[in-house]
Design an enzyme around this catalytic site. Structure first.
Site, short mmCIF file in Angstrom:
data_model
loop_
_atom_site.label_atom_id
_atom_site.label_comp_id
_atom_site.label_asym_id
_atom_site.label_seq_id
_atom_site.Cartn_x
_atom_site.Cartn_y
_atom_site.Cartn_z
N CYS A 11 0.85 -1.18 0.00
CA CYS A 11 0.00 0.00 0.00
C CYS A 11 0.89 1.24 0.00
O CYS A 11 1.87 1.31 0.73
CB CYS A 11 -0.95 0.09 1.18
SG CYS A 11 -2.13 -1.25 1.28
N ARG A 42 3.94 0.04 -4.85
CA ARG A 42 3.72 -0.59 -3.54
C ARG A 42 2.41 -1.39 -3.48
O ARG A 42 2.16 -2.10 -2.51
CB ARG A 42 3.67 0.49 -2.45
CG ARG A 42 4.95 1.27 -2.32
CD ARG A 42 4.83 2.30 -1.23
NE ARG A 42 4.72 1.66 0.06
CZ ARG A 42 5.75 1.35 0.83
NH1 ARG A 42 6.97 1.63 0.45
NH2 ARG A 42 5.57 0.76 1.99
N TRP A 73 -2.69 -2.70 -1.78
CA TRP A 73 -2.40 -4.13 -1.98
C TRP A 73 -3.30 -4.84 -0.99
O TRP A 73 -3.13 -4.71 0.22
CB TRP A 73 -0.93 -4.41 -1.70
CG TRP A 73 -0.53 -5.83 -2.04
CD1 TRP A 73 -0.20 -6.31 -3.26
CD2 TRP A 73 -0.43 -6.92 -1.12
NE1 TRP A 73 0.10 -7.65 -3.17
CE2 TRP A 73 -0.04 -8.06 -1.87
CE3 TRP A 73 -0.63 -7.07 0.24
CZ2 TRP A 73 0.16 -9.30 -1.31
CZ3 TRP A 73 -0.44 -8.33 0.81
CH2 TRP A 73 -0.04 -9.43 0.05
N ASN A 109 -2.07 1.56 5.80
CA ASN A 109 -1.16 0.54 5.28
C ASN A 109 -0.85 -0.39 6.44
O ASN A 109 -0.51 0.08 7.51
CB ASN A 109 0.12 1.21 4.77
CG ASN A 109 1.18 0.20 4.37
OD1 ASN A 109 0.87 -0.91 3.98
ND2 ASN A 109 2.43 0.61 4.47
N GLY A 110 -0.95 -1.70 6.22
CA GLY A 110 -0.62 -2.64 7.29
C GLY A 110 -1.80 -3.55 7.60
O GLY A 110 -2.74 -3.66 6.80
N GLU A 168 17.12 -17.46 -8.96
CA GLU A 168 16.72 -16.09 -9.29
C GLU A 168 16.15 -16.03 -10.71
O GLU A 168 15.15 -15.34 -10.95
CB GLU A 168 17.93 -15.14 -9.12
CG GLU A 168 17.74 -13.71 -9.59
CD GLU A 168 16.65 -12.94 -8.85
OE1 GLU A 168 16.07 -13.46 -7.90
OE2 GLU A 168 16.37 -11.81 -9.28
N LYS A 222 12.37 -14.72 -11.51
CA LYS A 222 12.06 -13.62 -12.44
C LYS A 222 10.99 -14.06 -13.45
O LYS A 222 10.08 -13.32 -13.76
CB LYS A 222 13.31 -13.16 -13.21
CG LYS A 222 14.33 -12.38 -12.43
CD LYS A 222 13.91 -10.98 -12.01
CE LYS A 222 13.24 -10.94 -10.68
NZ LYS A 222 14.02 -10.76 -9.50
N GLU A 250 7.48 -14.44 -11.68
CA GLU A 250 6.77 -13.22 -11.28
C GLU A 250 6.45 -12.31 -12.46
O GLU A 250 5.46 -11.58 -12.40
CB GLU A 250 7.48 -12.48 -10.14
CG GLU A 250 8.84 -11.97 -10.40
CD GLU A 250 9.46 -11.28 -9.16
OE1 GLU A 250 8.75 -10.87 -8.25
OE2 GLU A 250 10.69 -11.15 -9.15
N HIS A 298 17.93 -36.68 -8.11
CA HIS A 298 17.22 -37.13 -6.91
C HIS A 298 15.71 -36.88 -7.03
O HIS A 298 15.00 -36.92 -6.03
CB HIS A 298 17.78 -36.42 -5.67
CG HIS A 298 19.23 -36.73 -5.45
ND1 HIS A 298 19.67 -37.94 -4.98
CD2 HIS A 298 20.34 -35.99 -5.68
CE1 HIS A 298 20.99 -37.93 -4.91
NE2 HIS A 298 21.42 -36.76 -5.34
N LYS A 349 5.91 -4.10 -4.30
CA LYS A 349 7.35 -3.96 -4.18
C LYS A 349 7.83 -4.13 -2.75
O LYS A 349 8.85 -4.74 -2.50
CB LYS A 349 7.74 -2.57 -4.71
CG LYS A 349 9.23 -2.27 -4.67
CD LYS A 349 9.93 -2.98 -5.78
CE LYS A 349 11.42 -2.73 -5.80
NZ LYS A 349 12.10 -3.81 -6.55
#
Ligand code: M6R
Length: 621
Positions: A2, A33, A81, A107-108, A490, A494, A497, A513, A616
């Site tokens: 947010c 955000r 968000w 926010n939170g 990584e 990428k 997402e 394995h 983010k």
């Protein structure tokens, strides 16, 4: 998560910019955000005017164009968000209390919201949304009714809330102020002339001022046109720490690139260069000035625990290989959200190194706090100056990589790895583990990395072409060994997402394995190949792994060092990167994987800067 922005200016400022302009500009910059919905509320002529809309900020702007707001000189804005309640118009912020005279954004997460909602409902309140925020709005409304003072009402209300929150409020009867509170969630104040600002971070007001004030935990700030007054949750007065924002607004613009992500990929040579800048003295000795832990204490380090999440955790895994090799100090890498639930063994000789681009990731912050309580020394590797994690740590090593706006991390990843190398070398220097000549050789190689990244960027077209041709691929696997393993992870992250493709990264040795069962005809497999100039056995083992998957029908795409001809005959596609020391290779081998993911997602028509469901800065646990 947010984005939050608040503004108040003298009425004559309206000719320059009205509150709405400031709020929308701030939200545009803070949209990274969260982008599930957006909303604004302004106060003018004794009433609150609000608009809110699900979806991206553009939807809110359309809404406002259809139903313009009267000019106002104070207001609050929010980009969401979603946590409590889906991303609908009703759940978008602001929410209202005191019979519509009060507007609140948040926010939170308010953890005791259910219990509070029950009490408020019993007292006759009705709710228009499923959010925890609306509970705070009603509570604040009640407190305002009792006190007639918005700041005091905020103080009383926050003392009833559990959890993490930044709250901003405006009231029709207090048109001279915006009041905000923070607990475990970010908030900074921007200082103007005849106007003041609030933002989740400085980008919320960077277009209007470079002077800012940091707040501590559990504080309330009241901004008016000429004053910024801070108090603690217990009502005692407090002082904020003033700072100058040393990047300008253009650093947070796309600068001719199609996306922030593309821009940030291209900024990587500079990001690595800036992370290395000014870290040595005239004699070439490493001097990490920002480290506020004494050399004696650092020398006593018996164990390092790296705490981070997502991409930052992969940077931490690269760090483990390098730091252990150079210092002989054991290094554990742990996902921050798992750390404090396993009763970790920590004492005052443990150095806990957190890695975070934002410096606000709640999981990492909570893990750092836990480590401190257990007596560990804490060191933060962070990109965001003045953010919570470095502020609460004993020491900090800033990345200086500049703002990273795209939700998927790229330049911060390389800068984190670079900073971890610096830390490892510094510890090796302190403990006499490496000769000064060895350290300066590694530093010299590090200084050559930016030019080598540039070479990869200049030759990126074949990677992009391959990506464009693979837009319909349902799954991609990534293999690596040693420092190539976190690079593979990584690369897979990428692709997940950005392109919403099933992607997994494996340690190449682990393949036999189990994961090798996934290989079928045509399955694309990226292989990050270690340098043939490193440990011989490692290179030849990866070449064997390539053959094993090819034998089962995989289409292999390799990222290998210049001149590594051994891989060519076993690769459908090979992308070469310039030579460097084996431990430094992640700074180069990551880049083709970033370019690949970005190009493939772009080909699919996805928004690479704001992938679905993500934000983010993850400020909830
Ligand atoms: O701000 P941080 O570095 O603490 O963020 C940690 C992760 O949330 C972050 O790296 C995330 O995994 C990115 N979306 C990866 O691209």
């Amino acid at each position: 998560m947010c984005g939050i922005v608040g503004y108040i200016g003298l009425p004559e400022k309206i000719a320059e910019h009205q509150a709405l302009d400031v709020l929308l500009e701030g939200l545009r910059r803070l949209e990274y955000r969260g982008y599930d919905s957006a909303g604004v509320a302004t106060v003018a002529g004794g009433t609150i005017e609000a608009r809110k809309k699900s979806g991206k900020l553009a939807n809110l702007i359309d809404e406002i164009e259809g139903a313009p707001l009267v000019p106002a000189s104070l207001g609050i804005g929010h980009t969401r968000w979603a946590t409590h309640g889906g991303p609908t118009d009703q759940n978008a912020h602001p929410h209202f209390g005191d019979d519509g005279r009060l507007a609140v954004i948040h926010n939170g997460i308010i953890e005791n919201f259910a219990e509070l909602k029950q009490k408020l409902s019993a007292a006759g309140h009705t709710f228009d949304s499923q959010t925890d925020t609306e509970v705070a709005a009603k509570l604040l409304g009640e407190a305002y009714q009792a006190t007639g003072d918005l700041t005091e009402a905020m103080r009383q209300a926050v003392n009833e809330l559990d959890g993490a929150f930044t709250l901003l409020a405006v009231h029709t009867e207090a048109p001279d102020r915006v009041v905000a509170a923070r607990r475990n969630s970010p908030l900074v104040v921007g200082l103007g002339e005849g106007e003041n600002f609030l933002g989740s971070d400085v980008s919320g007001f960077i277009d209007f001022t470079r002077e800012a004030v940091e707040l501590e935990q559990d504080q309330i700030v009241t901004i008016t046109t000429g004053d910024v007054a801070i108090i603690n949750f217990d009502g005692t007065p407090a002082e904020g720490k003033r700072f100058h924002i040393n990047w300008d607004a253009s650093a947070a613009e796309k600068g001719g690139y199609a996306s922030f992500m593309e821009k940030e990929i291209h900024e990587q040579p500079k990001a690595v260069e800036d992370t290395l800048l000014g870290r040595t003295d005239a004699s070439g000795k490493l001097t990490l000035d920002e480290l506020r832990i004494s050399p004696e204490e650092l020398k006593r380090t018996s164990k390092i625990i790296v705490l981070a999440c997502g991409t930052a955790a992969y940077a931490g895994t690269v760090a483990k290989y390098a730091i252990e090799h150079w210092t002989r100090i054991p290094v554990e890498v742990e996902l921050a959200h798992e750390f404090r639930y396993r009763d970790p063994i920590i004492d005052e000789t443990t150095l806990v190194v957190s890695i975070s681009q934002s410096g606000e990731t709640m999981d990492t912050l909570m893990a750092v706090r836990y480590a401190k309580e257990q007596g560990a020394r804490t060191l933060s590797i962070c990109n965001t100056n003045g953010s919570t994690i470095p502020r609460e740590s004993d020491a900090v090593l800033y990345l200086h990589a500049g703002p990273e706006i795209a939700v998927a991390s790229t330049k911060a990843f390389l800068a984190m790895i670079t900073a971890s190398y610096l830390l490892g070398l510094y510890l090796a220097q302190l403990r006499g583990q490496l000769f000064s000549g060895q350290i300066s050789d590694i530093l010299a190689d590090l200084h050559k990395i930016p030019g080598k990244i540039q070479t990869i960027l200049d030759g990126a077209e074949p990677i992009k072409a391959l990506a464009r041709g693979m837009a319909q691929t349902p799954s991609v696997l990534f293999l690596g060994r040693h420092v190539g393993f976190p690079v593979a992870m990584e690369g897979a992250l990428k692709l997940k997402e950005l392109a919403y493709i099933h992607a997994e990264g494996f340690a190449a040795g682990e393949l036999k394995h189990g994961p090798i069962a996934l290989i079928e005809e045509g399955q694309p497999v990226f292989v990050v190949v270690p340098s043939p100039r490193g440990r011989d056995s490692l290179h030849s083992k990866v070449v064997s792994n390539i053959q094993e998957v090819r034998a089962r029908g995989a289409k292999t795409i390799t990222v290998a060092e210049d001149g590594d001809d051994a891989v060519t005959e076993f690769s459908e596609n090979v992308f070469f990167v310039p030579e460097t020391q084996p431990l430094l290779m992640p700074l180069l081998t990551t880049v083709p994987l970033q370019i690949f993911a970005c190009a493939l997602a772009t080909e699919k028509g996805y928004d690479v800067d704001q992938p679905r469901n993500l934000a983010k800065s993850v400020t909830v646990e």
